[in-house]
Design an enzyme around this catalytic site. Structure first.
Site, PDB file in Angstrom:
ATOM      1  N   ASN A  55      -2.471 -11.996   0.941  1.00  0.00           N
ATOM      2  CA  ASN A  55      -1.617 -11.979   2.077  1.00  0.00           C
ATOM      3  C   ASN A  55      -1.868 -11.002   3.058  1.00  0.00           C
ATOM      4  OD1 ASN A  55       0.969 -12.819   3.763  1.00  0.00           O
ATOM      5  ND2 ASN A  55       1.192 -10.722   3.095  1.00  0.00           N
ATOM      6  N   VAL A  63       4.375 -16.844  13.140  1.00  0.00           N
ATOM      7  CA  VAL A  63       5.757 -16.417  12.573  1.00  0.00           C
ATOM      8  C   VAL A  63       6.257 -15.276  13.215  1.00  0.00           C
ATOM      9  CG1 VAL A  63       6.882 -16.011  10.232  1.00  0.00           C
ATOM     10  CG2 VAL A  63       4.706 -17.235  10.305  1.00  0.00           C
ATOM     11  N   ARG A 122       0.882  -1.379   0.022  1.00  0.00           N
ATOM     12  CA  ARG A 122       0.039   0.083   0.032  1.00  0.00           C
ATOM     13  C   ARG A 122       0.763   1.211   0.164  1.00  0.00           C
ATOM     14  NH1 ARG A 122      -2.575  -0.183   5.827  1.00  0.00           N
ATOM     15  NH2 ARG A 122      -0.882  -1.196   7.043  1.00  0.00           N
ATOM     16  N   ASP A 181      -3.464  -0.976  -2.219  1.00  0.00           N
ATOM     17  CA  ASP A 181      -4.023  -0.649  -1.034  1.00  0.00           C
ATOM     18  C   ASP A 181      -5.408  -1.647  -0.964  1.00  0.00           C
ATOM     19  OD1 ASP A 181      -5.505  -0.081   1.415  1.00  0.00           O
ATOM     20  OD2 ASP A 181      -4.721   1.879   1.536  1.00  0.00           O
ATOM     21  N   VAL A 182      -5.444  -2.647  -0.078  1.00  0.00           N
ATOM     22  CA  VAL A 182      -6.692  -3.491  -0.538  1.00  0.00           C
ATOM     23  C   VAL A 182      -8.113  -2.790   0.231  1.00  0.00           C
ATOM     24  CG1 VAL A 182      -5.461  -5.589  -0.226  1.00  0.00           C
ATOM     25  CG2 VAL A 182      -6.749  -4.707   1.818  1.00  0.00           C
ATOM     26  N   TYR A 204     -10.069  -9.780  14.792  1.00  0.00           N
ATOM     27  CA  TYR A 204      -9.204 -10.713  13.921  1.00  0.00           C
ATOM     28  C   TYR A 204      -9.642 -12.160  13.611  1.00  0.00           C
ATOM     29  CZ  TYR A 204      -4.643 -12.679  12.235  1.00  0.00           C
ATOM     30  OH  TYR A 204      -3.564 -13.226  11.632  1.00  0.00           O
TER      31      TYR A 204
HETATM   32  N1  NAP Z   1       2.532 -13.746  11.928  1.00  0.00           N
HETATM   33  C1  NAP Z   1       1.815 -14.843  12.247  1.00  0.00           C
HETATM   34  O1  NAP Z   1       2.245 -15.209  13.158  1.00  0.00           O
HETATM   35  C2  NAP Z   1       0.629 -14.885  11.659  1.00  0.00           C
HETATM   36  C3  NAP Z   1      -0.217 -15.887  12.098  1.00  0.00           C
HETATM   37  C4  NAP Z   1      -1.459 -16.186  11.263  1.00  0.00           C
HETATM   38  C5  NAP Z   1      -1.643 -15.492  10.226  1.00  0.00           C
HETATM   39  N2  NAP Z   1      -0.955 -14.392   9.729  1.00  0.00           N
HETATM   40  C6  NAP Z   1      -1.212 -13.579   8.481  1.00  0.00           C
HETATM   41  O2  NAP Z   1      -0.263 -13.570   7.572  1.00  0.00           O
HETATM   42  C7  NAP Z   1      -0.431 -12.510   6.740  1.00  0.00           C
HETATM   43  C8  NAP Z   1       1.108 -11.914   6.681  1.00  0.00           C
HETATM   44  O3  NAP Z   1       1.004 -10.997   7.855  1.00  0.00           O
HETATM   45  P1  NAP Z   1       2.717 -11.053   8.603  1.00  0.00           P
HETATM   46  O4  NAP Z   1       2.677 -12.000   9.729  1.00  0.00           O
HETATM   47  O5  NAP Z   1       3.635 -11.324   7.492  1.00  0.00           O
HETATM   48  O6  NAP Z   1       2.733  -9.708   9.202  1.00  0.00           O
HETATM   49  P2  NAP Z   1       3.620  -8.348   8.820  1.00  0.00           P
HETATM   50  O7  NAP Z   1       5.005  -8.494   8.458  1.00  0.00           O
HETATM   51  O8  NAP Z   1       2.848  -7.550   9.742  1.00  0.00           O
HETATM   52  O9  NAP Z   1       2.734  -7.884   7.393  1.00  0.00           O
HETATM   53  C9  NAP Z   1       1.308  -7.581   7.143  1.00  0.00           C
HETATM   54  C10 NAP Z   1       1.360  -7.027   5.604  1.00  0.00           C
HETATM   55  O10 NAP Z   1      -0.053  -6.616   5.278  1.00  0.00           O
HETATM   56  C11 NAP Z   1       0.026  -5.345   4.542  1.00  0.00           C
HETATM   57  N3  NAP Z   1      -1.316  -4.400   4.943  1.00  0.00           N
HETATM   58  C12 NAP Z   1      -2.050  -4.127   5.931  1.00  0.00           C
HETATM   59  N4  NAP Z   1      -2.782  -3.508   5.666  1.00  0.00           N
HETATM   60  C13 NAP Z   1      -3.063  -3.351   4.194  1.00  0.00           C
HETATM   61  C14 NAP Z   1      -3.831  -2.793   3.379  1.00  0.00           C
HETATM   62  N5  NAP Z   1      -4.818  -2.238   3.606  1.00  0.00           N
HETATM   63  N6  NAP Z   1      -3.352  -3.023   1.836  1.00  0.00           N
HETATM   64  C15 NAP Z   1      -2.192  -3.483   1.668  1.00  0.00           C
HETATM   65  N7  NAP Z   1      -1.317  -4.189   2.303  1.00  0.00           N
HETATM   66  C16 NAP Z   1      -1.766  -4.032   3.648  1.00  0.00           C
HETATM   67  C17 NAP Z   1       0.948  -4.581   5.596  1.00  0.00           C
HETATM   68  O11 NAP Z   1       1.507  -3.593   4.987  1.00  0.00           O
HETATM   69  P3  NAP Z   1       2.260  -2.132   5.685  1.00  0.00           P
HETATM   70  O12 NAP Z   1       3.566  -2.329   6.037  1.00  0.00           O
HETATM   71  O13 NAP Z   1       2.154  -0.972   4.924  1.00  0.00           O
HETATM   72  O14 NAP Z   1       1.450  -2.025   7.024  1.00  0.00           O
HETATM   73  C18 NAP Z   1       2.146  -5.403   5.564  1.00  0.00           C
HETATM   74  O15 NAP Z   1       2.635  -5.542   4.337  1.00  0.00           O
HETATM   75  C19 NAP Z   1      -1.705 -11.676   7.317  1.00  0.00           C
HETATM   76  O16 NAP Z   1      -2.587 -12.039   6.773  1.00  0.00           O
HETATM   77  C20 NAP Z   1      -1.759 -12.181   8.654  1.00  0.00           C
HETATM   78  O17 NAP Z   1      -3.032 -12.236   9.364  1.00  0.00           O
HETATM   79  C21 NAP Z   1       0.199 -14.201  10.397  1.00  0.00           C
END
Ligand code: NAP
Length: 305
Positions: A96, A261, A43, A69-70, A230
């Site tokens: 993602n 993660v 985004r 930006d979703v 969430y």
């Molecule tokens: N980490 C875990 O333990 C875990 C567990 C279960 C599920 N997940 C899922 O895994 C996915 C990736 O998360 P992550 O762990 O890699 O966390 P992360 O590093 O915080 O990444 C989240 C990403 O989503 C982006 N984002 C948020 N709102 C957005 C929007 N409106 N438009 C476009 N992009 C947007 C963020 O962008 P910005 O940098 O601009 O904020 C960031 O690039 C998510 O769906 C999360 O729910 C993660």
């Protein structure tokens, strides 16, 4: 547009929210496949460009950046037009991008030193009350990103996915989505019944959730008390995945929990590396023809909803 022969062998991929975390690593792993062109989206233009430049420096010249930006329909339309004009179709979509829906006192959370097993069990809701704050606006943003954002992006890109001989959609979910974690039996049953599931019903559930959130009736009405917005956002994302998979049987459309993660979304409390976390989404993105569809993967294995 590339010549026809080259174009047929190429796989065009979009990963949302890919400037960091698991999304960035998913791009890296997918880009290491021969013939893949991966569109890294973010985004924020600056963060997205930096991530893309990092991958170029690692030798992944097949990664291209496009802003997405979703939450912003114009931004989604612009991505769809870019893919249409430049590549003519899309083969793989990894939804993602995700938002936690919370305001967190990171130092306070770290100081609690919560055991990862207890965190994942969902039984520490009371313990974290003082350091994890929720607001109606944040809950809305979470549902808007994790469910409506995925739906918006998917609907805009479906016409391009339909042009692929083997389209794949991987929706990045969470173990918080699991139906057994929802105390309210009727919501659990409704979200688990593929025969009656529809987007209208899913969205009625979300409206009821927001109503209860406003009325401070989350626990009373049987929603998950651990990360409520969430949790329901990911439960409905799974339901949406199943609706889509039923509607488009020629595609492989799945949802996947990446594991716990170490990323920003959990304030770096996670125990897996991003390399480990990306394996599940990458597996879903690369499912062979005739492989699973409409399923939930716990990391790299099919599991129950
Ligand atoms: N980490 C875990 O333990 C875990 C567990 C279960 C599920 N997940 C899922 O895994 C996915 C990736 O998360 P992550 O762990 O890699 O966390 P992360 O590093 O915080 O990444 C989240 C990403 O989503 C982006 N984002 C948020 N709102 C957005 C929007 N409106 N438009 C476009 N992009 C947007 C963020 O962008 P910005 O940098 O601009 O904020 C960031 O690039 C998510 O769906 C999360 O729910 C993660």
């Amino acid at each position: 547009m590339a010549s026809k022969g080259i174009q047929e062998k190429t796989r065009y991929v979009v990963v949302t929210g890919a400037n960091k975390g698991t999304g960035f690593e998913t791009v890296r792993q997918l880009a290491s496949n021969e013939g893949f062109i991966v569109i890294l989206t973010a985004r924020d233009e600056k963060r997205g460009m930096e991530a893309t430049t990092n991958l170029h420096q690692l030798g992944f010249s097949n990664v291209v950046f496009h802003k997405l930006d979703v939450l912003d329909p114009d931004s989604i339309l612009s991505l769809a037009q870019f893919i249409q004009q430049k590549f003519g179709r899309l083969d793989i979509l990894v939804n993602n991008a995700g938002a936690s829906g919370l305001i967190v006192d990171e130092a306070g959370l770290k100081a609690l030193n919560i055991d990862p097993v207890a965190w994942l069990s969902g039984k520490v809701a009371k313990q974290v009350e003082g350091v994890i704050k929720q607001s109606y606006e944040k809950a809305q943003e979470c549902l808007n990103t994790n469910y409506y954002g995925v739906k918006r992006v998917t609907e805009a890109l479906l016409p391009l996915l339909k042009l692929s001989p083997s389209a794949r959609i991987a929706n990045v979910s969470s173990l918080r989505s699991e139906l057994r974690r929802i105390p309210n039996e009727s919501i659990r049953n409704e979200l688990g019944n593929l025969e009656t599931l529809s987007e209208d019903r899913v969205e009625a559930i979300l409206n009821k959730f927001l109503h209860d959130f406003k009325e401070n009736a989350i626990e009373e009405n049987g929603w998950s008390v651990m990360l409520p917005a969430y949790s329901i956002s990911k439960a409905v994302l799974n339901a949406y995945t199943r609706i889509l998979a039923k509607r488009y049987p020629a595609m492989c459309i799945n949802c996947v929990h990446p594991g716990y993660v170490d990323t920003d979304i959990n304030w770096h409390t996670g125990t897996l590396t991003v390399e480990e976390g990306a394996k599940g989404p990458v597996k879903c993105a690369l499912i062979e023809d005739g492989g699973p569809t409409g399923r939930y993967f716990d990391q790299t294995e099919v599991a129950g909803f």
